[in-house]
Design a protein around this motif. Structure first.
Motif, mmCIF file in Angstrom:
data_model
loop_
_atom_site.group_PDB
_atom_site.id
_atom_site.type_symbol
_atom_site.label_atom_id
_atom_site.label_comp_id
_atom_site.label_asym_id
_atom_site.label_seq_id
_atom_site.Cartn_x
_atom_site.Cartn_y
_atom_site.Cartn_z
ATOM 1 N N ALA A 35 0.989 -1.393 0.255
ATOM 2 C CA ALA A 35 0.255 -0.049 0.075
ATOM 3 C C ALA A 35 0.622 1.360 0.112
ATOM 4 O O ALA A 35 1.683 1.512 0.922
ATOM 5 N N THR A 36 0.688 2.246 -0.728
ATOM 6 C CA THR A 36 1.539 2.904 -1.091
ATOM 7 C C THR A 36 0.597 4.718 -0.531
ATOM 8 O O THR A 36 0.899 5.664 -0.932
ATOM 9 N N THR A 37 -0.569 4.277 0.171
ATOM 10 C CA THR A 37 -1.865 4.896 0.885
ATOM 11 C C THR A 37 -1.258 5.119 2.328
ATOM 12 O O THR A 37 -2.384 6.024 3.198
ATOM 13 N N GLU A 38 -0.766 4.801 2.934
ATOM 14 C CA GLU A 38 -0.331 4.010 4.250
ATOM 15 C C GLU A 38 0.738 5.062 4.664
ATOM 16 O O GLU A 38 2.175 4.732 4.223
ATOM 17 N N ARG A 39 1.043 5.750 5.388
ATOM 18 C CA ARG A 39 2.039 5.871 6.241
ATOM 19 C C ARG A 39 2.930 5.000 6.621
ATOM 20 O O ARG A 39 4.555 5.372 6.679
ATOM 21 N N VAL A 40 3.007 3.554 6.632
ATOM 22 C CA VAL A 40 4.292 2.563 6.928
ATOM 23 C C VAL A 40 3.420 1.541 5.462
ATOM 24 O O VAL A 40 2.738 1.860 5.702
ATOM 25 N N GLY A 103 8.490 5.292 6.925
ATOM 26 C CA GLY A 103 7.207 4.558 6.945
ATOM 27 C C GLY A 103 7.800 2.868 5.921
ATOM 28 O O GLY A 103 7.152 2.345 5.709
ATOM 29 N N GLY A 104 8.961 3.193 5.422
ATOM 30 C CA GLY A 104 9.305 1.939 4.561
ATOM 31 C C GLY A 104 9.608 2.923 2.860
ATOM 32 O O GLY A 104 9.327 1.550 2.159
ATOM 33 N N TYR A 105 9.326 3.654 3.411
ATOM 34 C CA TYR A 105 9.349 4.093 1.573
ATOM 35 C C TYR A 105 10.824 4.869 0.822
ATOM 36 O O TYR A 105 11.591 4.997 1.824
ATOM 37 N N ASP A 106 10.782 4.425 0.141
ATOM 38 C CA ASP A 106 12.248 4.798 -1.005
ATOM 39 C C ASP A 106 12.290 5.945 -0.614
ATOM 40 O O ASP A 106 12.273 7.162 -1.244
ATOM 41 N N PRO A 107 13.916 5.851 -0.284
ATOM 42 C CA PRO A 107 14.428 7.784 0.002
ATOM 43 C C PRO A 107 14.654 8.120 -1.174
ATOM 44 O O PRO A 107 14.701 9.354 -1.317
ATOM 45 N N ILE A 108 15.253 7.911 -2.286
ATOM 46 C CA ILE A 108 15.371 8.056 -3.404
ATOM 47 C C ILE A 108 14.360 8.443 -4.110
ATOM 48 O O ILE A 108 14.373 10.191 -4.428
ATOM 49 N N GLU A 109 13.507 8.054 -4.127
ATOM 50 C CA GLU A 109 12.287 8.718 -4.405
ATOM 51 C C GLU A 109 11.438 9.475 -3.841
ATOM 52 O O GLU A 109 10.686 10.554 -4.566
ATOM 53 N N LEU A 110 12.048 9.230 -2.553
ATOM 54 C CA LEU A 110 10.905 10.859 -1.352
ATOM 55 C C LEU A 110 11.575 11.885 -1.826
ATOM 56 O O LEU A 110 11.414 12.933 -1.257
ATOM 57 N N THR A 111 13.106 11.818 -2.325
ATOM 58 C CA THR A 111 13.405 13.453 -2.793
ATOM 59 C C THR A 111 13.006 14.219 -3.935
ATOM 60 O O THR A 111 12.828 15.020 -3.735
ATOM 61 N N ARG A 112 12.426 13.201 -4.666
ATOM 62 C CA ARG A 112 11.208 13.711 -5.655
ATOM 63 C C ARG A 112 10.334 13.633 -5.718
ATOM 64 O O ARG A 112 9.589 14.414 -6.102
ATOM 65 N N VAL A 114 8.006 11.561 -4.535
ATOM 66 C CA VAL A 114 7.115 10.137 -4.794
ATOM 67 C C VAL A 114 7.175 9.530 -3.243
ATOM 68 O O VAL A 114 8.438 9.139 -3.374
ATOM 69 N N ALA A 115 6.003 9.278 -2.982
ATOM 70 C CA ALA A 115 6.056 7.718 -2.004
ATOM 71 C C ALA A 115 5.784 5.952 -2.491
ATOM 72 O O ALA A 115 5.036 6.044 -3.585
ATOM 73 N N TYR A 116 7.501 5.253 -2.663
ATOM 74 C CA TYR A 116 7.559 5.352 -3.723
ATOM 75 C C TYR A 116 7.733 3.278 -3.026
ATOM 76 O O TYR A 116 8.890 3.740 -1.845
ATOM 77 N N ALA A 117 6.763 2.827 -2.112
ATOM 78 C CA ALA A 117 7.069 1.314 -1.237
ATOM 79 C C ALA A 117 8.334 1.283 -1.880
ATOM 80 O O ALA A 117 8.839 0.603 -2.103
ATOM 81 N N GLY A 134 13.407 0.479 -3.246
ATOM 82 C CA GLY A 134 12.267 -0.493 -4.350
ATOM 83 C C GLY A 134 13.262 -1.015 -5.651
ATOM 84 O O GLY A 134 13.037 -1.900 -5.896
ATOM 85 N N ARG A 135 14.128 -0.529 -5.669
ATOM 86 C CA ARG A 135 14.893 -0.997 -6.656
ATOM 87 C C ARG A 135 16.322 -0.971 -6.262
ATOM 88 O O ARG A 135 16.677 -0.400 -5.023
#
Length: 166
Positions: A35-40, A103-112, A114-117, A134-135
């Protein structure tokens, strides 16, 4: 090839196309399970964080290890599994340390923004914190300059959190 053989074998390419389309749809379904709609990040079908891997084992064993169904704790809207009672006790006392950052989201994607699980198989411990990716490419990019990416992801995280369900 004779006309009769063509008629008899003509369905094979169509069947192969249908099979490939089905596999692609299944891959999308598996990707959507996190789920990418959750905080974790949790598995939508099971409610498990980290896909059932023990968050403390990343620190103590330096690898992803599956937790046991009988050793679970609910925290931050997710079910966390552990390999043993000691790991569960460590987590209960300090979920902010042993739980994945952002919350387990990819920090590289967060820098953009984006919430990517993140995937619990692609991980890194930096600054005594667990990060999921994520990758492998984003994990490798983060490893090249973890302080910078963690700082930038931390700056973007509050804004991204606002886009996630409560």
């Amino acid at each position: 090839m004779t006309a009769q053989r063509q008629e008899r074998n003509g369905w094979r390419p169509g069947l192969a196309f249908i099979a490939l389309a089905g596999l692609a749809a299944m891959a999308d379904l598996v990707a959507a399970r996190a789920a990418t709609t959750e905080r974790v990040v949790v598995d939508r079908t099971t409610g498990l964080a980290l896909g059932g891997f023990d968050p403390v084992a990343y620190f103590t064993e330096s690898r992803a290890m599956a937790g046991r169904p009988g050793l679970e704790v609910s925290e931050a809207g997710a079910v966390w599994r552990f390999r043993n009672e000691g790991n569960r006790a460590f987590f209960v006392r300090h979920p902010e340390i042993y739980g994945p950052q952002f919350g387990g989201y990819d920090p590289i994607e967060l820098t953009r923004g984006v919430a990517y699980a993140g995937d619990p198989r692609f991980w890194l411990i930096s600054g005594q914190r667990l990060f999921l990716f994520g990758r492998t490419e984003t994990r490798d990019a983060f490893a090249a300059d973890p302080a910078r990416f963690a700082r930038e992801a931390g700056r973007r995280w509050p804004g991204v959190q606002e886009t996630l369900a409560r």
